[in-house]
Design a protein around this motif. Structure first.
Motif, PDB file in Angstrom:
ATOM      1  N   VAL A  44       0.659  -1.312   0.178  1.00 42.23           N
ATOM      2  CA  VAL A  44       0.100  -0.122  -0.059  1.00 42.23           C
ATOM      3  C   VAL A  44       0.879   1.371   0.154  1.00 42.23           C
ATOM      4  O   VAL A  44       0.612   2.170  -0.788  1.00 42.23           O
ATOM      5  CB  VAL A  44      -1.023   0.031   1.139  1.00 42.23           C
ATOM      6  CG1 VAL A  44      -1.570   1.188   1.522  1.00 42.23           C
ATOM      7  CG2 VAL A  44      -1.962  -1.018   0.999  1.00 42.23           C
ATOM      8  N   THR A  45       1.939   1.234   0.858  1.00 46.93           N
ATOM      9  CA  THR A  45       2.872   2.367   0.954  1.00 46.93           C
ATOM     10  C   THR A  45       3.327   2.787  -0.691  1.00 46.93           C
ATOM     11  O   THR A  45       3.798   3.923  -1.110  1.00 46.93           O
ATOM     12  CB  THR A  45       3.956   2.025   1.887  1.00 46.93           C
ATOM     13  OG1 THR A  45       3.426   1.837   3.064  1.00 46.93           O
ATOM     14  CG2 THR A  45       4.960   3.404   1.942  1.00 46.93           C
ATOM     15  N   ARG A  46       3.884   1.637  -0.996  1.00 43.65           N
ATOM     16  CA  ARG A  46       4.351   1.723  -2.590  1.00 43.65           C
ATOM     17  C   ARG A  46       3.747   2.155  -3.501  1.00 43.65           C
ATOM     18  O   ARG A  46       3.593   2.816  -4.476  1.00 43.65           O
ATOM     19  CB  ARG A  46       5.350   0.426  -2.808  1.00 43.65           C
ATOM     20  CG  ARG A  46       6.480   0.390  -1.970  1.00 43.65           C
ATOM     21  CD  ARG A  46       7.675   0.966  -2.439  1.00 43.65           C
ATOM     22  NE  ARG A  46       8.395   0.646  -3.787  1.00 43.65           N
ATOM     23  CZ  ARG A  46       8.634   1.574  -4.787  1.00 43.65           C
ATOM     24  NH1 ARG A  46       7.979   2.466  -4.874  1.00 43.65           N
ATOM     25  NH2 ARG A  46       8.865   0.825  -5.952  1.00 43.65           N
ATOM     26  N   LEU A  47       2.492   1.183  -3.763  1.00 43.49           N
ATOM     27  CA  LEU A  47       1.693   1.064  -4.873  1.00 43.49           C
ATOM     28  C   LEU A  47       0.562   2.185  -4.862  1.00 43.49           C
ATOM     29  O   LEU A  47       0.188   3.048  -5.798  1.00 43.49           O
ATOM     30  CB  LEU A  47       1.171  -0.032  -5.111  1.00 43.49           C
ATOM     31  CG  LEU A  47       2.283  -1.193  -5.424  1.00 43.49           C
ATOM     32  CD1 LEU A  47       1.587  -2.688  -5.493  1.00 43.49           C
ATOM     33  CD2 LEU A  47       2.930  -1.072  -6.561  1.00 43.49           C
ATOM     34  N   VAL A  48       0.042   2.338  -3.786  1.00 42.22           N
ATOM     35  CA  VAL A  48      -1.105   3.211  -3.440  1.00 42.22           C
ATOM     36  C   VAL A  48      -0.639   4.876  -2.859  1.00 42.22           C
ATOM     37  O   VAL A  48      -1.342   5.821  -3.766  1.00 42.22           O
ATOM     38  CB  VAL A  48      -2.093   2.685  -2.462  1.00 42.22           C
ATOM     39  CG1 VAL A  48      -3.185   3.559  -2.064  1.00 42.22           C
ATOM     40  CG2 VAL A  48      -2.745   1.267  -2.847  1.00 42.22           C
ATOM     41  N   ILE A  49       0.143   4.804  -2.064  1.00 41.67           N
ATOM     42  CA  ILE A  49       0.513   6.090  -1.714  1.00 41.67           C
ATOM     43  C   ILE A  49       1.721   6.631  -2.621  1.00 41.67           C
ATOM     44  O   ILE A  49       1.772   7.781  -2.999  1.00 41.67           O
ATOM     45  CB  ILE A  49       0.962   6.374  -0.184  1.00 41.67           C
ATOM     46  CG1 ILE A  49      -0.164   5.795   0.699  1.00 41.67           C
ATOM     47  CG2 ILE A  49       1.678   7.388   0.292  1.00 41.67           C
ATOM     48  CD1 ILE A  49       0.384   5.641   1.972  1.00 41.67           C
ATOM     49  N   ARG A  55      11.956   5.492   0.956  1.00 43.15           N
ATOM     50  CA  ARG A  55      11.192   6.045   1.985  1.00 43.15           C
ATOM     51  C   ARG A  55      10.057   5.157   2.731  1.00 43.15           C
ATOM     52  O   ARG A  55       9.726   5.752   3.738  1.00 43.15           O
ATOM     53  CB  ARG A  55      10.191   7.326   1.297  1.00 43.15           C
ATOM     54  CG  ARG A  55      11.145   8.325   0.649  1.00 43.15           C
ATOM     55  CD  ARG A  55      11.910   9.412   1.404  1.00 43.15           C
ATOM     56  NE  ARG A  55      10.894   9.892   2.319  1.00 43.15           N
ATOM     57  CZ  ARG A  55      11.309  10.292   3.558  1.00 43.15           C
ATOM     58  NH1 ARG A  55      12.247  10.326   4.144  1.00 43.15           N
ATOM     59  NH2 ARG A  55      10.147  10.957   4.092  1.00 43.15           N
ATOM     60  N   VAL A  56      10.038   3.845   2.307  1.00 44.91           N
ATOM     61  CA  VAL A  56       9.253   2.847   2.913  1.00 44.91           C
ATOM     62  C   VAL A  56       9.748   2.846   4.366  1.00 44.91           C
ATOM     63  O   VAL A  56      10.815   2.428   4.557  1.00 44.91           O
ATOM     64  CB  VAL A  56       9.259   1.951   2.140  1.00 44.91           C
ATOM     65  CG1 VAL A  56       8.329   0.677   2.930  1.00 44.91           C
ATOM     66  CG2 VAL A  56       8.574   1.931   0.960  1.00 44.91           C
ATOM     67  N   GLY A  57       8.848   2.921   5.463  1.00 46.47           N
ATOM     68  CA  GLY A  57       9.395   2.647   6.750  1.00 46.47           C
ATOM     69  C   GLY A  57       9.794   3.768   7.534  1.00 46.47           C
ATOM     70  O   GLY A  57       9.977   3.529   8.561  1.00 46.47           O
ATOM     71  N   LEU A  58       9.849   4.811   6.750  1.00 50.28           N
ATOM     72  CA  LEU A  58      10.538   6.190   7.486  1.00 50.28           C
ATOM     73  C   LEU A  58       9.302   6.942   7.817  1.00 50.28           C
ATOM     74  O   LEU A  58       8.221   7.075   7.204  1.00 50.28           O
ATOM     75  CB  LEU A  58      11.230   6.839   6.578  1.00 50.28           C
ATOM     76  CG  LEU A  58      12.556   6.225   6.074  1.00 50.28           C
ATOM     77  CD1 LEU A  58      13.378   6.931   5.176  1.00 50.28           C
ATOM     78  CD2 LEU A  58      13.424   6.035   7.241  1.00 50.28           C
ATOM     79  N   GLY A  59       9.222   7.684   8.902  1.00 52.51           N
ATOM     80  CA  GLY A  59       8.360   8.375   9.316  1.00 52.51           C
ATOM     81  C   GLY A  59       7.305   7.907  10.341  1.00 52.51           C
ATOM     82  O   GLY A  59       7.059   6.802  10.371  1.00 52.51           O
TER      83      GLY A  59
END
Length: 158
Positions: A44-49, A55-59
């Motif tokens: 979801v983080t990669r494909l939708v957002i 940047r995946v897993g940061l924040g």
């Protein structure tokens, strides 16, 4: 409506060894569930957002949302099995069942209490789970708080 279990005279309080065996088995199942949820979260983080891989897993939002999903999925796993038949898959393998003292299935509130206190029982070096060694009725802290008990079922009966 709570389900009433039968053959209550044939059960006895569960000891520490069986409980730990069931916890290990269920822990592996929850770990597998978490792997699937984490993969979905990354997708979801990669494909939708549309975040780039670096940047995946940061924040804080990503970390907190994944932790929340993991906690809710673990509770859903236990609550589903405990309230329906009193047994998770690990408990079935070790012939254990969680029930009320009068032999009924537990409620959602009791399952939430068991889940939260059971998780917190690991913090003081597992004392909440080791409590079954000291309690006359072999109850852990989660049993005491939720008003439940874990019993062993005789062979050939679930």
């Amino acid at each position: 409506m709570p389900r009433r279990f039968d053959h209550l005279d044939d059960v006895w309080p569960a000891g520490l060894g069986r409980r730990l065996g069931a916890m290990l088995y269920d822990g592996l199942l929850v770990l597998a569930l978490w792997i699937v949820i984490t993969a979905g979260h990354v997708a979801v983080t990669r494909l939708v957002i549309g975040l780039p891989p670096e940047r995946v897993g940061l924040g804080a939002a990503q970390v907190l949302s994944l932790r929340l999903l993991m906690a809710l999925s673990a509770y859903a796993f236990f609550a589903y099995f405990w309230t329906r038949g009193g047994m998770t898959l690990g408990m079935q393998a070790w012939r254990l069942r969680v029930q009320t003292p009068d032999g009924r299935s537990i409620s959602l509130l009791q399952s939430l209490q068991r889940f939260l206190v059971g998780a917190l029982s690991f913090l003081p070096l597992g004392l909440g789970h080791l409590w079954v060694l000291f309690d006359a009725e072999k109850r852990s802290w989660s049993d005491l708080v939720s008003g439940t008990r874990v019993v062993v079922l005789p062979k050939g009966r679930k």
